[in-house]
Design a protein around this motif. Structure first.
Motif: not given
Length: 391
Positions: A289-308
């Motif tokens: 896929g398109m991959g994720l930048p580091p600032e979104k990786l740290v939010q990956l396992f937060q509840p109800f956070n769809r990373l934009g």
């Protein structure tokens, strides 16, 4: 008058000489006095000159001493001025330090007060969250029950006589699709609530990775075909088992595989492989896929956070990975991810390794029951108890 001597010689010469000497002496005395005066004057002049030189030397010496003293005084004054300035700077620095110390002490008190308030707020939030989780867990039956009627009657209308028209079939499929999606969301939220409330129980047993992964791949195969995504499962040892809950392992793998397909690019690939150590087994799921930048990786396992991705085409609540992480940790495992923008992401889960179970070859059922079961192999009975008329 006798002018002769005792020897009869005349005493004229002695007299004459005496007279001459007296005469010469009288004549020389003024001359000698003049020379003596001159010499005295010269000595006096020399003495005066020496005295003048001494006075001049003394004056010069005094001037030199005075100049040296003035220099010493000036140097001392400069040292004193520098010392005074240094003292003033030290006093100013000390005043600043005192002020800074007072401000730091005040700030520390404010931080301590804020910390106490945060602890109180955290305790209140944890209690409220726990109450919410307990409430949702207790409401699981009530939340799922209406969906039974929605999905059940929709499927009956789809397959039952009379057959629906094309328009009716299309609308029924929309109802069924939305119903299953809603059920998936409710199950995710309830799983999260049950885990947080500590009421999620697990059945730990040796689970075959080969069978579990093949079952999961079969369940997501149609989803991969819709987007023309190729799934490559690298072969591994069929004797590898993990000590975990079989249903929860399947739930974790299906969630990771679904995400690998959902957030992949068209005609992409998904790779599944396993590695093993003496105590742990790691499962890798890699997408293109398109991959994720580091600032979104740290939010990956937060509840109800769809990373934009809230406004994106893919549906979801951002709870799936949270539940996945919670389930993996409940089973004594770990989960992590590595991602590169434009290349893809790779998730891996690690679980405790288990020995392969010993197969039971003996028939432990009593002979009479075994014969009865064999004779009625095609007969089955199902008892269903329900208090809801719609179900």
């Amino acid at each position: 008058m006798n002018i002769n001597g005792n020897d009869g010689t005349p005493k004229f010469n002695e007299l004459n000489q005496s007279n001459v000497s007296r005469h010469n002496k009288d004549e020389l005395e003024p001359i000698l006095d003049d020379e003596t005066a001159v010499l005295s004057r010269e000595k006096l002049v020399a003495t005066r000159e020496d005295a003048a030189d001494l006075r001049e030397g003394s004056i010069i010496l005094r001037e030199v001493k005075a100049t040296s003293r003035e220099r010493e005084i000036r140097a001392g004054e400069k040292v004193q001025i520098a010392f005074d300035e240094h003292v003033i700077k030290l006093q100013q620095a000390n005043a600043h330090l005192v002020i800074a110390t007072m401000e730091a002490r005040k700030l520390a008190e404010e931080v301590e007060a804020t910390k106490v308030q945060m602890e109180i707020a955290k305790s209140v939030a944890e209690k409220a969250n726990l109450a919410k989780s307990i409430f949702l867990n207790n409401m699981s039956h009530e939340l799922r029950t209406p969906l039974n009627a929605i999905l059940g009657f929709s499927q009956l209308l789809e397959i039952g006589p009379p057959p629906p028209t094309d328009i009716q079939t299309e609308r029924l499929q929309l109802i069924i699709k939305a119903g299953w999606y809603l059920l998936e969301l409710i199950n995710g939220i309830l799983d999260h609530a049950a885990i947080e409330s500590g009421e999620r129980s697990l059945i730990r047993e040796p689970v075959s990775l080969t069978i579990t992964i093949l079952e999961c791949l079969a369940m997501i195969e149609s989803q991969a075909k819709k987007r023309d995504i190729h799934i490559n499962c690298i072969p591994f040892d069929k004797t590898w088992f993990v000590n975990a809950d079989r249903i929860r392992v399947k739930q974790v793998l299906i969630n990771l595989l679904s995400n690998a397909i959902k957030y992949n690019r068209e005609h992409g690939t998904v790779e599944v492989k396993c590695t093993c150590t003496q105590e742990r087994i790691r499962i890798y799921i890699k997408d293109s896929g398109m991959g994720l930048p580091p600032e979104k990786l740290v939010q990956l396992f937060q509840p109800f956070n769809r990373l934009g991705q809230e406004s994106g085409a893919e549906e979801g609540t951002g709870i799936g990975l949270v539940v996945t992480k919670q389930l993996i940790e409940l089973m004594g495992g770990t989960i992590n991810v590595e991602s590169t923008v434009g290349v893809g992401s790779e998730f891996w889960v690690e679980l405790p390794r288990a020995d392969a179970p010993q197969l039971i070859t003996e028939n432990t059922m009593p002979a009479e029951l075994a014969l009865q079961a064999h004779g009625n192999a095609m007969l089955r009975a199902l008892l269903y108890k329900e208090d809801n008329l719609d179900n």
